[in-house]
Design a protein around this motif. Structure first.
Motif, PDB file in Angstrom:
ATOM      1  N   MET A  21       2.685   0.626  -7.186  1.00 26.62           N
ATOM      2  CA  MET A  21       2.716   0.923  -5.744  1.00 26.62           C
ATOM      3  C   MET A  21       3.721   2.020  -5.429  1.00 26.62           C
ATOM      4  SD  MET A  21       2.164  -2.695  -3.739  1.00 26.62           S
ATOM      5  CE  MET A  21       3.663  -3.471  -4.355  1.00 26.62           C
ATOM      6  N   ALA A  22       4.870   2.000  -6.076  1.00 29.43           N
ATOM      7  CA  ALA A  22       5.885   3.026  -5.821  1.00 29.43           C
ATOM      8  C   ALA A  22       5.379   4.395  -6.251  1.00 29.43           C
ATOM      9  CB  ALA A  22       7.178   2.676  -6.555  1.00 29.43           C
ATOM     10  N   ASP A  23       4.721   4.449  -7.409  1.00 22.91           N
ATOM     11  CA  ASP A  23       4.199   5.731  -7.897  1.00 22.91           C
ATOM     12  C   ASP A  23       3.072   6.264  -7.016  1.00 22.91           C
ATOM     13  OD1 ASP A  23       6.022   5.687  -9.964  1.00 22.91           O
ATOM     14  OD2 ASP A  23       4.580   5.006 -11.471  1.00 22.91           O
ATOM     15  N   ALA A  24       2.294   5.354  -6.421  1.00 19.09           N
ATOM     16  CA  ALA A  24       1.167   5.770  -5.581  1.00 19.09           C
ATOM     17  C   ALA A  24       1.648   6.487  -4.330  1.00 19.09           C
ATOM     18  CB  ALA A  24       0.320   4.569  -5.198  1.00 19.09           C
ATOM     19  N   GLY A  25       2.755   6.036  -3.773  1.00 17.49           N
ATOM     20  CA  GLY A  25       3.292   6.680  -2.588  1.00 17.49           C
ATOM     21  C   GLY A  25       2.505   6.398  -1.314  1.00 17.49           C
ATOM     22  N   ALA A  26       1.516   5.515  -1.395  1.00 16.53           N
ATOM     23  CA  ALA A  26       0.716   5.138  -0.233  1.00 16.53           C
ATOM     24  C   ALA A  26       0.286   3.690  -0.411  1.00 16.53           C
ATOM     25  CB  ALA A  26      -0.503   6.047  -0.112  1.00 16.53           C
ATOM     26  N   ALA A  27      -0.095   3.063   0.675  1.00 15.40           N
ATOM     27  CA  ALA A  27      -0.539   1.677   0.608  1.00 15.40           C
ATOM     28  C   ALA A  27      -1.796   1.569  -0.248  1.00 15.40           C
ATOM     29  CB  ALA A  27      -0.797   1.146   2.005  1.00 15.40           C
ATOM     30  N   MET A  28      -1.885   0.472  -0.982  1.00 15.26           N
ATOM     31  CA  MET A  28      -3.015   0.250  -1.887  1.00 15.26           C
ATOM     32  C   MET A  28      -3.605  -1.131  -1.652  1.00 15.26           C
ATOM     33  SD  MET A  28      -1.371   1.608  -5.474  1.00 15.26           S
ATOM     34  CE  MET A  28      -2.944   1.709  -6.342  1.00 15.26           C
ATOM     35  N   ARG A  29      -4.864  -1.273  -2.013  1.00 20.75           N
ATOM     36  CA  ARG A  29      -5.543  -2.562  -1.975  1.00 20.75           C
ATOM     37  C   ARG A  29      -5.398  -3.234  -3.336  1.00 20.75           C
ATOM     38  NH1 ARG A  29      -7.809  -3.331   2.604  1.00 20.75           N
ATOM     39  NH2 ARG A  29      -8.430  -1.604   3.896  1.00 20.75           N
ATOM     40  N   ALA A  30      -5.532  -4.551  -3.353  1.00 18.26           N
ATOM     41  CA  ALA A  30      -5.385  -5.315  -4.590  1.00 18.26           C
ATOM     42  C   ALA A  30      -6.328  -4.805  -5.672  1.00 18.26           C
ATOM     43  CB  ALA A  30      -5.620  -6.796  -4.324  1.00 18.26           C
ATOM     44  N   GLY A  31      -7.548  -4.451  -5.320  1.00 16.87           N
ATOM     45  CA  GLY A  31      -8.508  -3.941  -6.302  1.00 16.87           C
ATOM     46  C   GLY A  31      -8.037  -2.644  -6.940  1.00 16.87           C
ATOM     47  N   GLN A  32      -7.435  -1.766  -6.144  1.00 16.39           N
ATOM     48  CA  GLN A  32      -6.922  -0.500  -6.677  1.00 16.39           C
ATOM     49  C   GLN A  32      -5.766  -0.753  -7.647  1.00 16.39           C
ATOM     50  OE1 GLN A  32      -6.148   0.957  -2.641  1.00 16.39           O
ATOM     51  NE2 GLN A  32      -7.329   2.799  -3.170  1.00 16.39           N
ATOM     52  N   ARG A  63       5.595  -4.641   1.417  1.00 20.27           N
ATOM     53  CA  ARG A  63       5.203  -4.918   2.799  1.00 20.27           C
ATOM     54  C   ARG A  63       3.696  -4.700   2.912  1.00 20.27           C
ATOM     55  NH1 ARG A  63       7.750   0.141   3.209  1.00 20.27           N
ATOM     56  NH2 ARG A  63       6.399   1.731   4.089  1.00 20.27           N
ATOM     57  N   GLU A  64       3.109  -5.397   3.881  1.00 21.70           N
ATOM     58  CA  GLU A  64       1.680  -5.256   4.131  1.00 21.70           C
ATOM     59  C   GLU A  64       1.537  -4.362   5.352  1.00 21.70           C
ATOM     60  OE1 GLU A  64      -2.329  -8.022   4.184  1.00 21.70           O
ATOM     61  OE2 GLU A  64      -0.369  -8.981   4.301  1.00 21.70           O
ATOM     62  N   GLU A  65       1.019  -3.161   5.142  1.00 27.06           N
ATOM     63  CA  GLU A  65       0.928  -2.176   6.228  1.00 27.06           C
ATOM     64  C   GLU A  65      -0.269  -2.419   7.133  1.00 27.06           C
ATOM     65  OE1 GLU A  65       1.231   1.816   4.764  1.00 27.06           O
ATOM     66  OE2 GLU A  65       3.382   1.575   4.527  1.00 27.06           O
ATOM     67  N   GLY A  66      -1.217  -3.148   6.643  1.00 24.30           N
ATOM     68  CA  GLY A  66      -2.415  -3.496   7.398  1.00 24.30           C
ATOM     69  C   GLY A  66      -3.099  -4.585   6.608  1.00 24.30           C
ATOM     70  N   PRO A  67      -4.164  -5.136   7.128  1.00 22.62           N
ATOM     71  CA  PRO A  67      -4.846  -6.194   6.385  1.00 22.62           C
ATOM     72  C   PRO A  67      -5.264  -5.720   4.987  1.00 22.62           C
ATOM     73  CG  PRO A  67      -5.704  -6.035   8.618  1.00 22.62           C
ATOM     74  CD  PRO A  67      -4.798  -4.857   8.399  1.00 22.62           C
ATOM     75  N   GLY A  68      -4.654  -6.323   3.976  1.00 23.82           N
ATOM     76  CA  GLY A  68      -4.999  -6.001   2.596  1.00 23.82           C
ATOM     77  C   GLY A  68      -4.427  -4.714   2.048  1.00 23.82           C
ATOM     78  N   LEU A  69      -3.559  -4.046   2.783  1.00 21.57           N
ATOM     79  CA  LEU A  69      -2.945  -2.787   2.321  1.00 21.57           C
ATOM     80  C   LEU A  69      -1.464  -3.018   2.043  1.00 21.57           C
ATOM     81  CD1 LEU A  69      -4.577  -0.233   4.761  1.00 21.57           C
ATOM     82  CD2 LEU A  69      -4.890  -0.337   2.287  1.00 21.57           C
ATOM     83  N   PHE A  70      -1.083  -2.877   0.785  1.00 25.69           N
ATOM     84  CA  PHE A  70       0.277  -3.193   0.359  1.00 25.69           C
ATOM     85  C   PHE A  70       0.985  -1.960  -0.173  1.00 25.69           C
ATOM     86  CE2 PHE A  70      -2.280  -6.987  -0.017  1.00 25.69           C
ATOM     87  CZ  PHE A  70      -1.468  -7.969   0.542  1.00 25.69           C
TER      88      PHE A  70
END
Length: 95
Positions: A21-32, A63-70
């Motif tokens: 998640m830190a490397d992505a730099g953006a919110a991600m879904r569990a599947g990603q 943190r959860e930025e939106g439903p399912g986005l972490f």
């Protein structure tokens, strides 16, 4: 994240999630995140990972930025970036 806590205290699987998640730099879904970890994008894997992500949120690592986005919290993102910088400096041999 409690003051002074380092990602190194997390179990390996949680550390991997935090680093992805830190490397992505953006919110991600569990599947990603599952795919980035080399896991199949299957409902059972996503649900297990989503549960882990919710625990990371409860404990202040994410943190959860939106439903399912972490995503990771800012202090965790900074710590991971510092660790990555130290690791790349350590990999450079002096000449």
């Amino acid at each position: 994240m409690a003051a002074g806590m380092k990602a190194g205290v997390l179990p390996r699987a949680c550390r991997d999630v935090v680093e992805i998640m830190a490397d992505a730099g953006a919110a991600m879904r569990a599947g990603q995140i599952a795919v980035a970890m080399g896991l199949p994008d299957e409902a059972a894997k996503r649900e297990g990972l989503r549960s882990k992500l919710k625990r990371l949120v409860e404990r202040g690592w994410a943190r959860e930025e939106g439903p399912g986005l972490f995503t990771v919290t800012d202090p965790v993102a900074r710590e991971v970036a510092e660790q990555d910088g130290a690791a790349s400096r350590d990999a450079i041999a002096p000449s």
